[in-house]
Design a protein around this motif. Structure first.
Motif, short mmCIF file in Angstrom:
data_model
loop_
_atom_site.label_atom_id
_atom_site.label_comp_id
_atom_site.label_asym_id
_atom_site.label_seq_id
_atom_site.Cartn_x
_atom_site.Cartn_y
_atom_site.Cartn_z
N LYS A 1 0.84 -1.20 0.00
CA LYS A 1 0.00 0.00 0.00
C LYS A 1 0.87 1.25 0.00
N PRO A 2 0.64 2.17 -0.92
CA PRO A 2 1.50 3.34 -1.07
C PRO A 2 1.32 4.40 0.01
N THR A 3 0.37 4.20 0.89
CA THR A 3 0.12 5.19 1.94
C THR A 3 0.43 4.64 3.33
N LEU A 4 1.00 3.44 3.39
CA LEU A 4 1.38 2.83 4.67
C LEU A 4 2.81 2.33 4.59
N GLU A 5 3.62 2.65 5.59
CA GLU A 5 5.01 2.19 5.59
C GLU A 5 5.12 0.69 5.85
N ASP A 6 4.13 0.12 6.53
CA ASP A 6 4.10 -1.31 6.83
C ASP A 6 2.72 -1.83 6.44
N SER A 7 2.56 -2.15 5.17
CA SER A 7 1.25 -2.49 4.61
C SER A 7 0.53 -3.63 5.33
N ASP A 8 1.28 -4.65 5.72
CA ASP A 8 0.64 -5.81 6.33
C ASP A 8 0.65 -5.77 7.86
N GLY A 9 1.22 -4.69 8.43
CA GLY A 9 1.20 -4.52 9.88
C GLY A 9 1.97 -5.58 10.65
N ASP A 10 3.01 -6.15 10.02
CA ASP A 10 3.77 -7.21 10.70
C ASP A 10 5.02 -6.69 11.41
N GLY A 11 5.18 -5.36 11.44
CA GLY A 11 6.34 -4.77 12.10
C GLY A 11 7.56 -4.64 11.21
N VAL A 12 7.46 -5.13 9.96
CA VAL A 12 8.56 -5.02 9.00
C VAL A 12 8.16 -4.00 7.95
N PRO A 13 8.92 -2.90 7.81
CA PRO A 13 8.58 -1.88 6.81
C PRO A 13 8.56 -2.48 5.40
N ASP A 14 7.71 -1.95 4.55
CA ASP A 14 7.58 -2.48 3.19
C ASP A 14 8.91 -2.64 2.45
N PRO A 15 9.83 -1.68 2.53
CA PRO A 15 11.09 -1.84 1.79
C PRO A 15 11.91 -3.06 2.22
N ALA A 16 11.72 -3.51 3.46
CA ALA A 16 12.47 -4.65 3.98
C ALA A 16 11.74 -5.97 3.75
N GLU A 17 10.57 -5.90 3.11
CA GLU A 17 9.84 -7.12 2.79
C GLU A 17 10.39 -7.73 1.51
N ASP A 18 10.09 -9.00 1.31
CA ASP A 18 10.44 -9.69 0.08
C ASP A 18 9.14 -10.20 -0.52
N GLY A 19 8.41 -9.28 -1.16
CA GLY A 19 7.06 -9.56 -1.61
C GLY A 19 6.92 -10.74 -2.54
N ASP A 20 7.91 -10.97 -3.40
CA ASP A 20 7.81 -12.08 -4.34
C ASP A 20 8.53 -13.33 -3.85
N GLY A 21 9.14 -13.24 -2.66
CA GLY A 21 9.77 -14.42 -2.06
C GLY A 21 10.99 -14.93 -2.80
N ASP A 22 11.67 -14.04 -3.53
CA ASP A 22 12.83 -14.49 -4.31
C ASP A 22 14.16 -14.32 -3.60
N GLY A 23 14.12 -13.82 -2.36
CA GLY A 23 15.36 -13.66 -1.62
C GLY A 23 16.00 -12.30 -1.77
N VAL A 24 15.40 -11.44 -2.60
CA VAL A 24 15.90 -10.08 -2.79
C VAL A 24 14.86 -9.11 -2.23
N LEU A 25 15.25 -8.30 -1.24
CA LEU A 25 14.31 -7.39 -0.61
C LEU A 25 13.77 -6.36 -1.60
N ASP A 26 12.53 -5.92 -1.37
CA ASP A 26 11.86 -5.03 -2.32
C ASP A 26 12.64 -3.75 -2.60
N LEU A 27 13.21 -3.13 -1.56
CA LEU A 27 13.97 -1.90 -1.78
C LEU A 27 15.20 -2.16 -2.64
N TYR A 28 15.85 -3.29 -2.42
CA TYR A 28 17.03 -3.63 -3.20
C TYR A 28 16.64 -3.90 -4.65
#
Length: 195
Positions: free
Chosen positions: A128-155
């Motif tokens: 979500k572009p208006t929330l820093e932690d879209s899923d509310g799991d305590g991990v900011p979106d940039p540090a998530e690995d949304g596609d599960g490929d081992g590369v963080l989203d920000l990277y």
């Protein structure tokens, strides 16, 4: 070679290989690359692809996808999905209006929630572009690995990859195994060490 039916469709542009009522001849295990020629179509953004056969359930923002034939399959389908993008920012209008209420609040390059991911990357990652932690799991979106490929989203964003695809450039090499800076170290390893 065995004859397999392959149906490649799209509501925008022409697909390759073109659909034919006559089955193509492929050997089980053959991988066929399908692509789209948009034919100069504007005002739309390719949101992915779906299909039957050994292909992902959804695809990245590109016009190429691969399908692998496996016996005893006799038919496979790949369908390209397009959405209206009237402002040409690479983000479907429907997503913009859902999250911003209009098409003018972002041009894709903005970072509306200030978390480090552009709004375009948030759309690609499914966050979500208006929330820093879209899923509310305590991990900011940039540090998530949304596609599960081992590369963080920000990277992935930094490297010009697609944070919603495990093979952003569709070259058959998973993003995790890519070595973008050609230093001999896989991107997935570097992103874990650096970040």
């Amino acid at each position: 070679a065995r004859a397999y039916n392959l149906l490649v469709t799209s509501d925008r542009g022409a697909a390759t290989p073109a659909y034919s009522v006559t089955p193509y001849s492929y050997t089980a295990g053959d991988t066929v690359t399908c692509s789209m020629d948009t034919g100069g179509v504007t005002g739309y953004v390719l949101t992915g692809w779906t299909g039957i056969g050994l292909i992902p359930a959804s695809g990245p923002l590109n016009t190429t996808g691969a399908i692998t034939f496996e016996g005893p399959e006799t038919a496979s389908t790949i369908t390209w999905e397009w959405s209206v993008d009237a402002d040409g920012d690479g983000i479907p209008d429907s997503w913009e209006t859902t999250h911003f209420g209009n098409l003018t609040s972002t041009d894709g390059s903005l970072d509306s929630d200030g978390d480090g991911l552009t709004d375009l990357s948030e759309w690609q990652a499914g966050t979500k572009p208006t929330l820093e932690d879209s899923d509310g799991d305590g991990v900011p979106d940039p540090a998530e690995d949304g596609d599960g490929d081992g590369v963080l989203d920000l990277y992935e964003q930094t490297l010009g990859m697609h944070p919603g695809s495990t093979d952003s450039d569709v070259n058959g090499v998973a993003d995790a195994a890519e070595d973008t800076d050609a230093d001999g170290l896989p991107d997935a390893w570097e992103c874990r060490i650096i970040h």
